[in-house]
Design a protein around this motif. Structure first.
Motif, short mmCIF file in Angstrom:
data_model
loop_
_atom_site.label_atom_id
_atom_site.label_comp_id
_atom_site.label_asym_id
_atom_site.label_seq_id
_atom_site.Cartn_x
_atom_site.Cartn_y
_atom_site.Cartn_z
N SER A 80 0.84 -1.21 0.00
CA SER A 80 0.00 0.00 0.00
C SER A 80 0.86 1.25 0.00
N GLY A 81 0.19 2.40 -0.09
CA GLY A 81 0.84 3.69 0.09
C GLY A 81 2.00 3.93 -0.86
N ILE A 82 3.07 4.47 -0.30
CA ILE A 82 4.24 4.85 -1.09
C ILE A 82 4.88 3.62 -1.74
N GLY A 83 4.99 2.53 -0.96
CA GLY A 83 5.60 1.31 -1.48
C GLY A 83 4.83 0.76 -2.67
N ARG A 84 3.51 0.80 -2.60
CA ARG A 84 2.67 0.33 -3.72
C ARG A 84 2.96 1.14 -4.98
N VAL A 100 6.77 -7.28 0.26
CA VAL A 100 6.76 -7.79 1.63
C VAL A 100 5.80 -6.92 2.43
N HIS A 101 4.94 -7.58 3.22
CA HIS A 101 3.93 -6.81 3.96
C HIS A 101 3.41 -7.64 5.12
N LEU A 102 2.70 -6.99 6.03
CA LEU A 102 2.08 -7.72 7.13
C LEU A 102 0.96 -8.61 6.59
N PRO A 103 0.76 -9.79 7.19
CA PRO A 103 -0.27 -10.70 6.68
C PRO A 103 -1.67 -10.06 6.64
N GLU A 104 -1.96 -9.17 7.59
CA GLU A 104 -3.30 -8.53 7.63
C GLU A 104 -3.57 -7.70 6.38
N GLU A 105 -2.54 -7.40 5.61
CA GLU A 105 -2.70 -6.48 4.48
C GLU A 105 -2.74 -7.20 3.14
N GLN A 106 -3.14 -8.47 3.18
CA GLN A 106 -3.14 -9.26 1.94
C GLN A 106 -4.03 -8.65 0.86
N ASP A 129 6.89 -10.52 8.86
CA ASP A 129 7.28 -9.43 9.75
C ASP A 129 8.76 -9.12 9.60
N VAL A 130 9.08 -7.90 9.14
CA VAL A 130 10.50 -7.55 8.89
C VAL A 130 11.32 -7.41 10.18
N SER A 131 10.63 -7.42 11.33
CA SER A 131 11.42 -7.34 12.57
C SER A 131 11.97 -8.72 12.96
N ALA A 157 8.89 -0.48 4.94
CA ALA A 157 7.88 -0.82 5.96
C ALA A 157 8.12 0.02 7.21
N ALA A 158 7.04 0.42 7.86
CA ALA A 158 7.21 1.22 9.07
C ALA A 158 6.06 1.04 10.04
N TYR A 159 6.39 1.24 11.31
CA TYR A 159 5.38 1.33 12.37
C TYR A 159 5.41 2.74 12.92
N GLY A 184 14.60 -3.76 11.06
CA GLY A 184 14.06 -4.40 9.86
C GLY A 184 14.85 -4.01 8.61
N TYR A 185 15.24 -2.73 8.52
CA TYR A 185 16.02 -2.27 7.35
C TYR A 185 17.38 -2.98 7.34
N PHE A 186 17.97 -3.06 8.53
CA PHE A 186 19.29 -3.71 8.65
C PHE A 186 19.20 -5.20 8.29
N PRO A 252 4.19 14.90 4.68
CA PRO A 252 2.92 14.16 4.79
C PRO A 252 2.48 13.57 3.45
N VAL A 253 2.07 12.30 3.49
CA VAL A 253 1.61 11.61 2.28
C VAL A 253 0.28 10.94 2.57
N TRP A 254 -0.62 10.99 1.62
CA TRP A 254 -1.97 10.43 1.81
C TRP A 254 -1.92 8.91 1.62
N THR A 255 -1.72 8.20 2.74
CA THR A 255 -1.63 6.73 2.77
C THR A 255 -2.34 6.27 4.06
N PRO A 256 -2.49 4.97 4.27
CA PRO A 256 -3.18 4.51 5.49
C PRO A 256 -2.40 4.79 6.79
P1 NAD Z 1 1.49 2.33 4.53
O1 NAD Z 1 0.71 2.04 5.74
O2 NAD Z 1 0.79 2.26 3.24
O3 NAD Z 1 2.76 1.40 4.45
C1 NAD Z 1 3.43 0.88 5.56
C2 NAD Z 1 3.60 -0.59 5.28
O4 NAD Z 1 4.50 -1.17 6.18
C3 NAD Z 1 2.33 -1.39 5.38
O5 NAD Z 1 2.01 -1.76 4.10
C4 NAD Z 1 2.65 -2.61 6.22
O6 NAD Z 1 2.27 -3.82 5.59
C5 NAD Z 1 4.14 -2.53 6.31
N1 NAD Z 1 4.61 -2.99 7.62
C6 NAD Z 1 4.44 -2.39 8.81
N2 NAD Z 1 5.03 -3.11 9.78
C7 NAD Z 1 5.59 -4.17 9.15
C8 NAD Z 1 6.33 -5.29 9.60
N3 NAD Z 1 6.66 -5.43 10.89
N4 NAD Z 1 6.73 -6.21 8.69
C9 NAD Z 1 6.41 -6.08 7.38
N5 NAD Z 1 5.73 -5.04 6.90
C10 NAD Z 1 5.32 -4.10 7.76
O7 NAD Z 1 2.13 3.77 4.76
P2 NAD Z 1 3.15 4.65 3.92
O8 NAD Z 1 2.88 6.03 4.34
O9 NAD Z 1 3.15 4.33 2.49
O10 NAD Z 1 4.55 4.24 4.57
C11 NAD Z 1 5.66 3.88 3.79
C12 NAD Z 1 6.90 4.55 4.32
O11 NAD Z 1 6.77 5.97 4.15
C13 NAD Z 1 7.20 4.33 5.79
O12 NAD Z 1 8.58 4.10 5.95
C14 NAD Z 1 6.82 5.65 6.43
O13 NAD Z 1 7.53 5.88 7.60
C15 NAD Z 1 7.20 6.61 5.34
N6 NAD Z 1 6.61 7.93 5.42
C16 NAD Z 1 5.26 8.10 5.36
C17 NAD Z 1 4.74 9.37 5.45
C18 NAD Z 1 3.26 9.62 5.39
O14 NAD Z 1 2.82 10.73 5.72
N7 NAD Z 1 2.44 8.66 5.00
C19 NAD Z 1 5.59 10.47 5.60
C20 NAD Z 1 6.96 10.26 5.65
C21 NAD Z 1 7.45 8.99 5.56
#
Ligand code: NAD
Length: 316
Positions: A80-84, A100-106, A129-131, A157-159, A184-186, A252-256
């Motif tokens: 989803s979001g930026i990665g998509r 790669v993504h969390l299972p809940e996001e299939q 889970d990337v952690s 991926a981010a929390y 996770g990045y490392f 800020p980016v319009w994502t979940p």
């Molecule tokens: P998003 O919710 O669409 O994407 C985050 C993704 O991370 C999710 O798809 C989820 O499946 C995945 N994820 C989370 N925990 C995970 C785990 N433990 N293992 C595997 N996957 C996991 O949101 P986004 O905004 O597209 O986020 C993408 C990146 O952009 C992130 O690094 C976020 O920090 C960064 N970012 C977002 C914004 C914003 O405003 N949306 C701003 C700056 C940076």
């Protein structure tokens, strides 16, 4: 004779004129949604399919140039979001993509896979889970098994969880944020690096919060600052191997990510404080990932943190 000359001149100038652009190309500009935003009614980790307005990842103005033809990319958080959006543009440039993504996001991942297929390549979804370092290794193995190579790693991926004060950030949250966003990045780099060829690329998603800090995101901002230093250090260390390491730092980016954990009142004005007066759409951030992924574009660029900030100029 003079009349003939004039006629020739006239037709030559007509020819020249017809080669000129007839009108300005409109495709670079599409009007993007701006605040106020309605209540989204989603919860962490956040289903993009339920958002209204839907985040825009299609980038209709983006035309491909076979920059990543036959390459393979692995994108964490690619459902989803930026990665998509990055995954879809990689596919448009000819790359095969593992998500790669969390299972809940299939469900979100399935939509991204369809969008990748529509670009003429193929994707696979790798839930997990990337952690967990073992999972990261498995994700790379699955990618290699399916596609036979790996050229580009996107750590994205981010929390994120807003808290009003440092007292409200408990140790569990601190751990989870660090384990996902920087451990996770490392882990992914450790797993992918043995397979990345010369000319390969690592792209880390950072954030404006890693440059400026954010009082309600102390743990998250700290991981983003760490990602910037990780990017620069790794770039230095891999320069001789000609593997580029760069980061994209959006505002800020319009994502979940944000609506899933913030109140409707806060989200109503999301992005209003930027000079553009609105958040970015994922499709406005994704081309920065193509730039760093493509050697044709960024062969001499490594160790950079590129802000995609809608006019914000003080960060960094
Ligand atoms: P998003 O919710 O669409 O994407 C985050 C993704 O991370 C999710 O798809 C989820 O499946 C995945 N994820 C989370 N925990 C995970 C785990 N433990 N293992 C595997 N996957 C996991 O949101 P986004 O905004 O597209 O986020 C993408 C990146 O952009 C992130 O690094 C976020 O920090 C960064 N970012 C977002 C914004 C914003 O405003 N949306 C701003 C700056 C940076």
């Amino acid at each position: 004779m003079a009349r003939q000359k004039a006629a020739t001149k006239k037709s030559a100038s007509k020819k020249q004129n017809s080669a000129k652009p007839q009108k300005a190309a409109p495709r670079a500009v599409r009007k993007q949604p701006k605040p106020p935003f309605p209540e989204q009614g989603i919860s962490p980790p956040g289903e993009e399919a339920k958002m209204d307005p839907r985040p825009r990842y299609e980038a209709p103005a983006y035309r491909a140039a076979a920059k990543l033809q036959g390459m393979v990319a692995l994108v964490t958080g690619g459902d989803s979001g930026i990665g998509r959006s990055a995954a879809v543009l990689f596919a448009r440039e000819g790359a095969y993509v593992a998500l790669v993504h969390l299972p809940e996001e299939q469900k979100d991942a399935d939509e991204t896979l369809r969008a990748i297929g529509a670009e003429g390549t193929e994707g696979i979804s790798i839930p997990g889970d990337v952690s967990d370092p073992k999972f990261c290794k498995k994700a790379v193995e699955k990618t290699l098994k399916k596609f036979g190579r790996l050229d580009i790693l996107v750590n994205n991926a981010a929390y994120q969880q807003h808290r009003e004060s440092v007292e409200e950030v408990d140790i569990e949250q601190w751990d989870r944020t660090f384990k996902t966003n920087i451990y996770g990045y490392f882990y992914m780099v450790k797993a992918a690096l043995p397979h990345l060829p010369e000319g390969g690329a690592i792209i880390n998603t950072s954030s404006i919060t890693g440059l400026e800090g954010n009082k309600s995101l102390i743990d998250y901002s700290s991981t983003k600052g760490a990602i910037n230093a990780f990017t620069k250090s790794l770039a230095q260390s891999l320069a001789e191997r000609r593997i580029r390491v760069n980061a994209v730092a959006p505002g800020p980016v319009w994502t979940p990510l944000n609506p899933a954990e913030r109140s409707p009142e806060e989200m109503q004005e999301f992005g209003a404080g930027t000079p553009y007066g609105r958040p970015a759409e994922p499709e406005e951030v994704a081309p920065a990932f193509v730039f760093f992924a493509s050697a044709a574009d960024s062969h001499y660029v490594t160790g950079q943190v590129l802000g995609v900030l809608g006019g914000e100029t003080t960060a960094g």
